[in-house]
Design a protein around this motif. Sequence first.
Motif, PDB file in Angstrom:
ATOM      1  N   ALA A   2       0.878  -1.176  -0.161  1.00 12.96           N
ATOM      2  CA  ALA A   2      -0.113   0.246  -0.035  1.00 12.96           C
ATOM      3  C   ALA A   2       0.797   1.248   0.019  1.00 12.96           C
ATOM      4  N   ARG A   3       0.141   2.359  -0.480  1.00 14.16           N
ATOM      5  CA  ARG A   3       0.962   3.621  -0.553  1.00 14.16           C
ATOM      6  C   ARG A   3       0.864   4.117   0.764  1.00 14.16           C
ATOM      7  N   LYS A   4       2.022   5.075   1.366  1.00 11.31           N
ATOM      8  CA  LYS A   4       1.742   5.647   2.458  1.00 11.31           C
ATOM      9  C   LYS A   4       1.307   6.997   2.402  1.00 11.31           C
ATOM     10  N   LEU A   5       1.320   7.828   1.120  1.00  8.53           N
ATOM     11  CA  LEU A   5       0.747   8.911   0.740  1.00  8.53           C
ATOM     12  C   LEU A   5       1.357  10.076   1.822  1.00  8.53           C
ATOM     13  N   THR A   9      -0.205   6.560   9.666  1.00  8.29           N
ATOM     14  CA  THR A   9      -1.182   5.742   9.576  1.00  8.29           C
ATOM     15  C   THR A   9      -2.562   6.196  10.051  1.00  8.29           C
ATOM     16  N   ARG A  12      -3.781   8.851   7.213  1.00 10.85           N
ATOM     17  CA  ARG A  12      -4.051   8.156   5.925  1.00 10.85           C
ATOM     18  C   ARG A  12      -5.430   7.450   5.999  1.00 10.85           C
ATOM     19  N   THR A  32      -5.568  13.033  -6.593  1.00 14.23           N
ATOM     20  CA  THR A  32      -4.491  12.488  -7.277  1.00 14.23           C
ATOM     21  C   THR A  32      -4.368  11.161  -7.632  1.00 14.23           C
ATOM     22  N   GLU A  33      -3.607  10.781  -8.651  1.00 14.07           N
ATOM     23  CA  GLU A  33      -3.885   9.386  -9.126  1.00 14.07           C
ATOM     24  C   GLU A  33      -3.488   8.386  -7.856  1.00 14.07           C
ATOM     25  N   ALA A  34      -2.410   8.592  -7.162  1.00 17.48           N
ATOM     26  CA  ALA A  34      -2.018   7.548  -6.174  1.00 17.48           C
ATOM     27  C   ALA A  34      -3.314   7.545  -5.178  1.00 17.48           C
ATOM     28  N   LYS A  35      -3.782   8.616  -4.607  1.00 16.51           N
ATOM     29  CA  LYS A  35      -5.108   8.567  -3.735  1.00 16.51           C
ATOM     30  C   LYS A  35      -6.201   7.690  -4.379  1.00 16.51           C
ATOM     31  N   LYS A  37      -6.291   5.387  -6.695  1.00 20.45           N
ATOM     32  CA  LYS A  37      -5.695   4.041  -6.699  1.00 20.45           C
ATOM     33  C   LYS A  37      -5.810   3.302  -5.391  1.00 20.45           C
ATOM     34  N   ASP A  38      -5.440   3.903  -4.350  1.00 21.59           N
ATOM     35  CA  ASP A  38      -5.698   3.601  -2.939  1.00 21.59           C
ATOM     36  C   ASP A  38      -7.088   3.360  -2.535  1.00 21.59           C
TER      37      ASP A  38
END
Length: 117
Positions: A2-5, A9, A12, A32-35, A37-38
């Motif tokens: 998982a991404r930590k962004l 913890t 997130r 954002t793309e990362a958020k 996808k998570d």
Amino acid sequence: MARKLGRTTDARNALLRNLATDLIIHERLETTEAKAKDLRSSVEKMITLGKRGDLHARRQAAAFLYRKEASETEDAVQKLFNDIATRYEDRQGGYTRVLKLGPRRGDGAKMAIIELV
């Protein structure tokens, strides 16, 4: 993994809960793309709980989602179980779509739209 962004913890988890609640209410978000996808995995789990539809699933969803009003008469959990779950009764997963946008003007972060299919 998982991404930590770039967050602790707790921060997130709060971010993902907030985004998941907003996505269920509005059915479309720009982030954002990362958020995005998570967020996808959290929302898919919530919709699966909604499809199960029993009391335990409702309580699990209520424990994760924030109590935000979707309309004057219902909140996010009620919308999830009444509207969204019935819409995806025949679908076996893949309830969300991530569309990539260009970079954000301010900092160049990759942006995306996440929406319910």
